[in-house]
Design an enzyme around this catalytic site. Structure first.
Site, PDB file in Angstrom:
ATOM      1  N   CYS A  27       1.043  -1.430  -0.128  1.00 49.83           N
ATOM      2  CA  CYS A  27      -0.156   0.376  -0.121  1.00 49.83           C
ATOM      3  C   CYS A  27       1.145   1.643   0.095  1.00 49.83           C
ATOM      4  CB  CYS A  27      -0.838  -0.266   1.634  1.00 49.83           C
ATOM      5  SG  CYS A  27      -0.393   0.027   2.296  1.00 49.83           S
ATOM      6  N   ALA A  28      -0.024   2.693   0.363  1.00 48.04           N
ATOM      7  CA  ALA A  28       1.354   3.420   0.248  1.00 48.04           C
ATOM      8  C   ALA A  28       1.849   3.206   1.056  1.00 48.04           C
ATOM      9  CB  ALA A  28       0.202   4.705   0.390  1.00 48.04           C
TER      10      ALA A  28
END
Length: 468
Positions: A27-28
């Site tokens: 994810c980020a």
């Protein structure tokens, strides 16, 4: 061999080797790994890998925090080692099969509401900006007064601030159908039916200007503007009904019969059964929430501020999205956000104390950026990378969160939105509360920092864990 390639190889080995990794995604900020056997993970070895800011097992995944940008490069190197990659959604679906029923339910709840939050964040920011520009002092800088603001301008601001809440059931039903395997467009239409202009407006009914339609003489039927639970439950039932119907109709008639029957049955259930029942339950939940937040002497702020990050560690904090949405919809403000921002800021203060006090270059390089991340509203690097590892800083952060939350409750701070905290959260307090907001955050940070510096951390703890 590049530095990131070396990190990828060391990480894979520490997680138990290629044979212990089913798939990997990111994810980020985090590398998300589906492992075959979590007991084979060498936690200290993972945490000793360069650039790793923390690692923990949660939601059926082993999540390794690298930070924005870095995680993309590490992911590329990991996949080059021949490991199977997957999308974040695929990983979530696989992880959703693990854990007990409560953990799975909480994950599902988060999967439904997290995609909606950006729209509500934007709405909250619009409310904050409107609150700022409509203040007499601000208008006075341009030689204006509130009386000089045109009705058309106010109408435009209402479009910005009210639309997401007017059509909230449509957003919730769309997302719920998506998560539970139904056609999201059918969910969207079902949600729009709940706020059809043909129904008595919920806000007008609440104001006493309009009366509900009484079905069969005793079932009140209204629009469900701003409601969450009726759309959520209707979405779950509707998605399952759609799949059940699709399995039983001939393929040639699927395009016609499945959406027709789904919407016919679900609109009836949603308006006459699910809506009245769960709207009443929603009222009970909201009243309990308001009652707790109204406890005297700042008790609610003290308890919520102190315990919020414990709830974050357990991963069940998404449940409170429902409460924040309901507070914003009903009152146009969110006192809960004003409290939890202190709990976030305090964990950053504790990590900052560790980073400034330690002589370890590795820990300093981990703690200082982690504290800044917390000041931007993201506590995971600070909690899992620093504070929980040594435990006392985490506890001091909880105390700081309680102190700041106590003041936020005493001052009666109320945000104009949700989901952003600390520095970005200042945008939610532009309606004359900004100085008090800054004060409660500084108190939370200062209490956590001082307690951590004095009692919460020394490099002896570092030596005991062999991480110097």
């Amino acid at each position: 061999m590049s530095e990131n390639n070396k990190i990828a190889k060391e990480l894979v080995e520490a997680v138990g080797g290629k044979e212990n990794i089913a798939s990997v995604a990111h994810c980020a900020t985090r590398l998300r790994i589906m492992v075959v056997d979590k007991d084979k993970i060498d936690q200290p070895k993972v945490e000793s890998v360069d650039k790793v800011k923390g690692a923990f097992y949660n939601s059926g995944q082993y999540q390794v925090i690298f930070g924005t940008g870095t995680v993309n490069r590490i992911y590329e190197e990991v996949t080059k080692l021949g490991l199977e990659s997957s999308t974040k959604d695929e990983l979530k679906k696989e992880a959703g099969k693990s854990g007990n029923w409560f953990q799975r339910a909480i994950r599902t709840f988060g999967d439904v509401f997290v995609p909606i939050i950006p729209a509500l964040v934007a709405t909250g920011l619009f409310m904050g900006v409107r609150g700022l520009v409509m203040q007499e002092q601000i208008l006075g800088l341009f030689g204006l007064s509130p009386a000089d603001i045109s009705d058309n301008f106010l109408l435009f601001t209402e479009i910005l601030t009210d639309t997401a809440f007017i059509f909230l059931p449509a957003l919730v039903a769309w997302s719920t159908f998506r998560v539970f395997g139904g056609n999201p467009i059918i969910g969207l239409v079902l949600g729009l039916m709940l706020v059809s202009p043909a129904l008595p407006n919920a806000w007008a009914v609440a104001g006493g200007d309009v009366t509900p339609i009484m079905f069969m003489g005793f079932i009140p039927v209204v629009g469900y503007q701003g409601s969450v639970l009726p759309a959520f439950i209707a979405g779950i039932v509707g998605a399952k009904l759609e799949k059940w119907i699709r399995k039983r109709v001939p393929e040639a008639l699927d395009l016609i019969l499945t959406p027709f029957l789904t919407l016919l049955i679900m609109s009836t259930l949603a308006l006459f059964v699910i809506g009245p029942i769960f709207h009443s339950l929603e009222e009970v939940i909201l009243n309990v929430t308001v009652s707790v937040l109204s406890w005297p002497l700042g008790l609610s702020g003290l308890l919520i501020g102190a315990l919020n990050q414990v709830i974050v560690v357990t991963g069940v904090h998404h449940v409170f999205n429902l409460l924040e949405i309901q507070l914003l919809e009903r009152f146009g403000n969110n006192p809960y956000n004003a409290i939890i921002t202190c709990s976030v800021a305090a964990q950053g203060g504790a990590a900052l104390a560790v980073g400034l006090k330690t002589k370890s270059k590795k820990l300093k390089a981990l703690a200082l950026p982690s504290s800044f991340s917390a000041f931007l509203g993201i506590t995971e690097p600070a909690i899992f990378g620093v504070n929980l590892r040594y435990m006392k800083p985490f506890i001091m952060g909880l105390i700081g969160g309680g102190a700041g939350g106590f003041l936020a409750s005493i001052f009666g701070l109320k945000a104009s939105g949700m989901a952003i905290t600390v520095i970005p959260g200042t945008l939610l307090f532009l309606n004359g509360q900004i100085l008090l907001y800054i004060l409660v955050n500084l108190v939370a940070i200062a209490v956590a920092f001082v307690l951590t510096w004095m009692f919460g951390y020394s490099d002896k703890q570092l030596e005991q864990t062999n991480e110097a």
